[in-house]
Write an enzyme that holds these catalytic residues in place. Sequence first.
Site, PDB file in Angstrom:
ATOM      1  CE  LYS A   1       2.732  -0.960  -4.183  1.00 11.90           C
ATOM      2  NZ  LYS A   1       3.509  -2.147  -4.331  1.00 11.90           N
TER       3      LYS A   1
ATOM      4  CG  ASP B   1       9.491  -1.675  -1.017  1.00 12.47           C
ATOM      5  OD1 ASP B   1       8.182  -2.033  -1.266  1.00 12.47           O
ATOM      6  OD2 ASP B   1       9.919  -0.868  -1.751  1.00 12.47           O
TER       7      ASP B   1
ATOM      8  CG  ASP C   1       5.198   3.580  -5.287  1.00 12.82           C
ATOM      9  OD1 ASP C   1       5.912   4.054  -4.233  1.00 12.82           O
ATOM     10  OD2 ASP C   1       5.909   2.586  -5.629  1.00 12.82           O
ATOM     11  CB  ALA C   2       5.136   8.966  -3.760  1.00 12.52           C
TER      12      ALA C   2
HETATM   13  C1  DGJ Z   1       8.083   0.863  -4.212  1.00 14.93           C
HETATM   14  C2  DGJ Z   1       6.942  -0.010  -3.799  1.00 14.93           C
HETATM   15  O1  DGJ Z   1       6.886   0.137  -2.246  1.00 14.93           O
HETATM   16  C3  DGJ Z   1       6.928  -1.312  -4.232  1.00 14.93           C
HETATM   17  O2  DGJ Z   1       5.904  -2.009  -3.602  1.00 14.93           O
HETATM   18  C4  DGJ Z   1       6.776  -1.120  -5.584  1.00 14.93           C
HETATM   19  O3  DGJ Z   1       5.504  -0.878  -5.989  1.00 14.93           O
HETATM   20  C5  DGJ Z   1       7.878  -0.394  -6.359  1.00 14.93           C
HETATM   21  N1  DGJ Z   1       8.051   1.131  -5.790  1.00 14.93           N
HETATM   22  C6  DGJ Z   1       7.724  -0.333  -7.991  1.00 14.93           C
HETATM   23  O4  DGJ Z   1       8.527   0.597  -8.564  1.00 14.93           O
END
Ligand code: DGJ
Length: 698
Positions: free
Chosen positions: A450, A520, A452-453
């Site tokens: 996964k 989220d 992420d940024a």
């Molecule tokens: C943002 C993501 O959208 C979440 O699902 C999670 O992975 C957090 N970052 C973790 O810091």
Amino acid sequence: MSPPLFEPRRRLWLLRTPSTSYAVRIDEDDTVRHVHWGAALTLEQAGELAERTPAAGSSFDAVGGAEELAVEGGARFGPPGLQVRFADGTRAVEWRYAGHDADDGYLSIHLDDRHYPLRLTLHYRVHEDSDVIERWTTVENRDDRLPITLRRCDSAAWTLPGRDGYRVSHLVGGWNSEFRLRRAEVATAETVFTSRRGLTSHHANPWLAFDDGTAGEEHGEVWSTALAWSGSWRITLHRDPAGRTTWTGGHGHEGLTWSLAPGETLSTPVFAGLFTAGGFGAASRAWHAYVARHVLPHPGEPRPVLYNSWEATGFDVDEAGQTALAAQAARIGVELFVVDDGWFGGRVGDHAGLGDWTPNPDRFPHGLRSLSAEVHRLGMRFGLWVEPEMVNPDSDLYRAHPDWVMHMANRERTELRHQLVLNLARPDTAAWAHAWLDRLVAEHDIDYLKWDANRPFTEAGWPGHDDPDRLWIEHTRAVYRIMDRLRADHPGLRIEACAGGGGRADLGILARTDQIWTSDNTDPVDRIAIQHGFSQLFPAQVMGAWVTDSPNVATARQTPLRFRFHVAMAGALGVGGDLATWTEDELKEATELIATYKRIRPAVQHGTAYRLTGEGTLTAVGFAHEDRFVVLAWCPSRPYGHQPAPLRLTALDPGATYRDPDTGATYSGAVLLRSGLPLPLPEGDHASALVQLIRIED
Ligand code: DGJ
């Protein structure tokens, strides 16, 4: 596929897709002008239209027909897609046609500046199974001594037929509220859609759709475009007072300059466009099919049901807790178990540790290998969260390499979520990121990342570099290259694109990832709107959708488990609730619903999606696949005692009979199309229904 048709006298080309055509011509002043984009025309018909395209300077106000890539120079006053400055200070360009190349489904038109060593090539590509036209440009500095400054370099400009009443549909949002669909009249003005954040952004998405104010979900002419780029971007829509509607777009936002070195060629990202006469629904289906056939790396693979504890446990991940959750997840039918943020370095919250990519020994005393092995033993795939582009200042990485982050001399380094952005345009930083990711994947048997940024760029400087704005392009390209290399070297690896939820959703990232973390915000009521917007461009198979706990952490709204599942089942289903606290009844219901999802998964993930609207707050989506039509319907609220009218379906055979395998009820296609499907909705708010219909052979 046949090459584009060419008519040399008018210097006119006609590109043909299965049901549309696109025509351009070269004007007397050697400018490439737009002729037609819409329903299919013959070359002769396009020629007739080309005669109508006004020539440059033909009247006081006329600057000629719309350009395929508007430049700066001469009597042009609209927003330019190409702006250059040559070494002697001259700006703007004057074109000389320099030939074209045409091949199966491909056309490129070359233009040279009449005086300076600049070549522009406009590229077009079509596919035999799609109405999408892919366009991009290359600019080449053909000098061997002097650079050329690029102040703007778009991928394409698009033009609508001259009509009144145009509307633009676009997506707006923010963290926890991505992909909100907005539809507004096109103003007689310049309207800018942009991200200056270094990421595609939650706030605007580089997808637009246009109609003349009369299109609906299943009828009317729609023109739609999407930019395949995951960094900053800008699309400028221009409706002039004479009624011409064009939009020009590409990577980078306003104010950046890039130096094109002697001998260098810069290629822009693809800006794809499609026309349909079948309304917004047909436009979305055409995008979905295009994404599946020409963008995604593994479109045919079922997306596994995943579990991720982020919403349930936050940063509190450790071997014991994750092992226990993995056992529960496997029990309810989960196929991919993902460990989210908090597994590495000193990362016990968002203040520290980002950048130190070794398992935290207090939390994972046996490293990650034993958890990975346990997850595999339970029959699931193993996934891990990473955020390779970011660093906490409180980390060993930052202490060792403070110069690796984007920064500017004499300026603060603005922290967001206590983190800074690594400059992956730097070859050393990018090499480091690739090396640890490669090692991590290989050593821990990782099936899924996964990626992420969690923050946008600020102070995006590159001290010491002679062309610092290049990082706005090169950082994104480096991300692409790292993903591409990882995928090539680890063919089983799958990647989820995430940027604080759905902040990086575009056709560029989808060419090297398998699904997108949509938002989220997992509240199912909010999600209906988010998913509606997301579905305008993206297919259900890439739409990550979790079932989480009630009340929802973001909205505090309480909803039934079944409703949460039914909303999430319209995408790539995941579970994100705290399974340790779910009751036996909830686990049993979840097990049944996951099993049902696996039965409808071929339709959801590989079928054709139809957005359906019912009465009141009732909305639904139907997925047609082979002999099946699967309906997921949601009714967040309704007046007491009111059962919504039957839901009218679409895309069924009116002459066929359909059977609901769960109830045994049969319906004729004609009745389902004209009168509708009675939905078995429970009483009260947050009601939902899942109905499968199977066509019965006569
Ligand atoms: C943002 C993501 O959208 C979440 O699902 C999670 O992975 C957090 N970052 C973790 O810091």
